[in-house]
Design a protein around this motif. Structure first.
Motif, PDB file in Angstrom:
ATOM      1  N   ASP A 156       0.822  -1.211   0.000  1.00  0.00           N
ATOM      2  CA  ASP A 156       0.000   0.000   0.000  1.00  0.00           C
ATOM      3  C   ASP A 156       0.857   1.264   0.000  1.00  0.00           C
ATOM      4  O   ASP A 156       0.532   2.261  -0.656  1.00  0.00           O
ATOM      5  CB  ASP A 156      -0.998   0.007   1.161  1.00  0.00           C
ATOM      6  N   ALA A 169       0.961   3.592  -3.341  1.00  0.00           N
ATOM      7  CA  ALA A 169       0.461   4.954  -3.143  1.00  0.00           C
ATOM      8  C   ALA A 169       1.451   5.978  -3.686  1.00  0.00           C
ATOM      9  O   ALA A 169       1.072   6.973  -4.319  1.00  0.00           O
ATOM     10  CB  ALA A 169       0.185   5.212  -1.668  1.00  0.00           C
ATOM     11  N   SER A 180       0.628   8.302  -6.919  1.00  0.00           N
ATOM     12  CA  SER A 180       0.373   9.647  -6.371  1.00  0.00           C
ATOM     13  C   SER A 180      -0.996   9.735  -5.706  1.00  0.00           C
ATOM     14  O   SER A 180      -1.802  10.629  -5.997  1.00  0.00           O
ATOM     15  CB  SER A 180       0.494  10.710  -7.479  1.00  0.00           C
ATOM     16  N   THR A 181      -1.249   8.782  -4.844  1.00  0.00           N
ATOM     17  CA  THR A 181      -2.525   8.764  -4.131  1.00  0.00           C
ATOM     18  C   THR A 181      -2.260   8.461  -2.652  1.00  0.00           C
ATOM     19  O   THR A 181      -1.125   8.220  -2.254  1.00  0.00           O
ATOM     20  CB  THR A 181      -3.478   7.725  -4.746  1.00  0.00           C
ATOM     21  N   SER A 182      -3.290   8.475  -1.844  1.00  0.00           N
ATOM     22  CA  SER A 182      -3.120   8.210  -0.419  1.00  0.00           C
ATOM     23  C   SER A 182      -3.102   6.708  -0.132  1.00  0.00           C
ATOM     24  O   SER A 182      -3.623   5.904  -0.912  1.00  0.00           O
ATOM     25  CB  SER A 182      -4.260   8.848   0.369  1.00  0.00           C
ATOM     26  N   ARG A 183      -2.512   6.332   1.003  1.00  0.00           N
ATOM     27  CA  ARG A 183      -2.518   4.927   1.379  1.00  0.00           C
ATOM     28  C   ARG A 183      -3.934   4.448   1.673  1.00  0.00           C
ATOM     29  O   ARG A 183      -4.269   3.282   1.427  1.00  0.00           O
ATOM     30  CB  ARG A 183      -1.609   4.704   2.596  1.00  0.00           C
ATOM     31  N   THR A 184      -4.770   5.343   2.178  1.00  0.00           N
ATOM     32  CA  THR A 184      -6.167   4.984   2.447  1.00  0.00           C
ATOM     33  C   THR A 184      -6.871   4.579   1.162  1.00  0.00           C
ATOM     34  O   THR A 184      -7.564   3.546   1.102  1.00  0.00           O
ATOM     35  CB  THR A 184      -6.914   6.162   3.100  1.00  0.00           C
ATOM     36  N   GLN A 185      -6.688   5.385   0.109  1.00  0.00           N
ATOM     37  CA  GLN A 185      -7.318   5.072  -1.177  1.00  0.00           C
ATOM     38  C   GLN A 185      -6.725   3.800  -1.772  1.00  0.00           C
ATOM     39  O   GLN A 185      -7.453   2.975  -2.333  1.00  0.00           O
ATOM     40  CB  GLN A 185      -7.137   6.230  -2.158  1.00  0.00           C
ATOM     41  N   ASN A 214      -5.451   1.285  -0.111  1.00  0.00           N
ATOM     42  CA  ASN A 214      -5.990   0.165   0.658  1.00  0.00           C
ATOM     43  C   ASN A 214      -7.374  -0.223   0.166  1.00  0.00           C
ATOM     44  O   ASN A 214      -7.721  -1.405   0.088  1.00  0.00           O
ATOM     45  CB  ASN A 214      -6.050   0.535   2.145  1.00  0.00           C
TER      46      ASN A 214
END
Length: 260
Positions: free
Chosen positions: A187, A191, A195-200, A202
């Motif tokens: 993750d 990420a 270029s995105t968040s780890r939340t997204q 996941n």
């Protein structure tokens, strides 16, 4: 001699045992006739099964044929070590055209229209080109597609055979990404690559939109290493090129290539 039972048992846990059995049957026929034989079209992870089978035989090698340079979907051609002649492939190249002034057709639209007519294993790569799209298909399915593929969504399309030599090289754009991550979990690295968040990321992993080395990710905590390939549905793939070391702040410096 291929240990058929051992290989099938190995792939039973991942529910790929039926595919393995089909590929073993092809390989065994080549061991007997001492020539060559091609499989149906395979994804990269499916092709890895063909390589495992080949490694279990002293008499065979396996070659990838997909029509396009850098093709993602290939036929696995099992070749006996005593075969010294030219390999002749049984696929056909098709070109699909439509009026681009009025319709915008994406890869997924073309794939959906084609799969409404024939199985995925009969279809190789689909590549969008300036004039429309090019696709590689099994020879036995080409005529059926020529007669039945008349529309993609609301757009009317024309389809014709072209020479395999006229297939255009797949264009690949590579973005070099240098980043730091807290750890080498899937993750975290993915990420950074997308270029995105780890939340997204996941969430994408939970929805099975993320693959590691062409297989569905088992979980966000999977550790990645140099040479691994991550793919995120609809957003290309990311290759782990280098793990440079620990920064002064205790983070891990990595180099990724994002293939667009």
């Amino acid at each position: 001699m291929i240990d058929k039972d051992k290989i099938i048992r190995y792939y039973k846990a991942t529910e790929e045992d039926i595919l393995a059995a089909r590929l073993i049957e092809i390989a065994e026929s080549v061991e007997k006739n001492k020539k060559y034989k091609a499989s149906f079209f395979l994804s990269p992870s499916e092709f890895q099964i063909a390589e495992v089978i080949c490694n279990a035989s002293e008499d065979l090698s396996v070659v990838a044929y997909g029509g396009f340079e850098n093709a993602e979907r290939n036929k696995a051609v099992f070749v006996h070590r005593d075969f010294k002649y030219q390999i002749v492939m049984d696929f056909v190249a098709l070109e699909i055209n439509w009026d681009k002034r009025y319709y915008s057709i994406a890869h997924k639209d073309l794939l959906g229209a084609i799969l409404a007519i024939c199985k995925r294993e009969f279809v190789g790569d689909i590549v969008l080109v300036e004039t429309g799209a090019q696709v590689v298909v099994e020879e036995k399915m080409a005529e059926f597609l020529l007669q039945n593929l008349t529309k993609v969504g609301a757009a009317e399309v024309s389809i014709k055979k072209i020479a395999v030599e006229d297939l255009q090289v797949k264009e690949q754009k590579t973005k070099v990404i240098t980043a730091t991550v807290a750890n080498l979990r899937l993750d975290a690295v993915a990420a950074a690559g997308y270029s995105t968040s780890r939340t997204q990321m996941n969430e994408g992993i939970k929805l099975q939109q993320v693959k590691l080395n062409h297989k569905p990710a088992k979980g966000a905590a999977q550790e990645v290493k140099v040479g691994d390939t991550i793919s995120y549905r609809g957003r290309g793939r990311v290759e782990v090129v280098e793990i440079k070391g620990i920064t002064k702040k205790g983070r891990i410096s990595i180099v990724l290539h994002r293939i667009l």
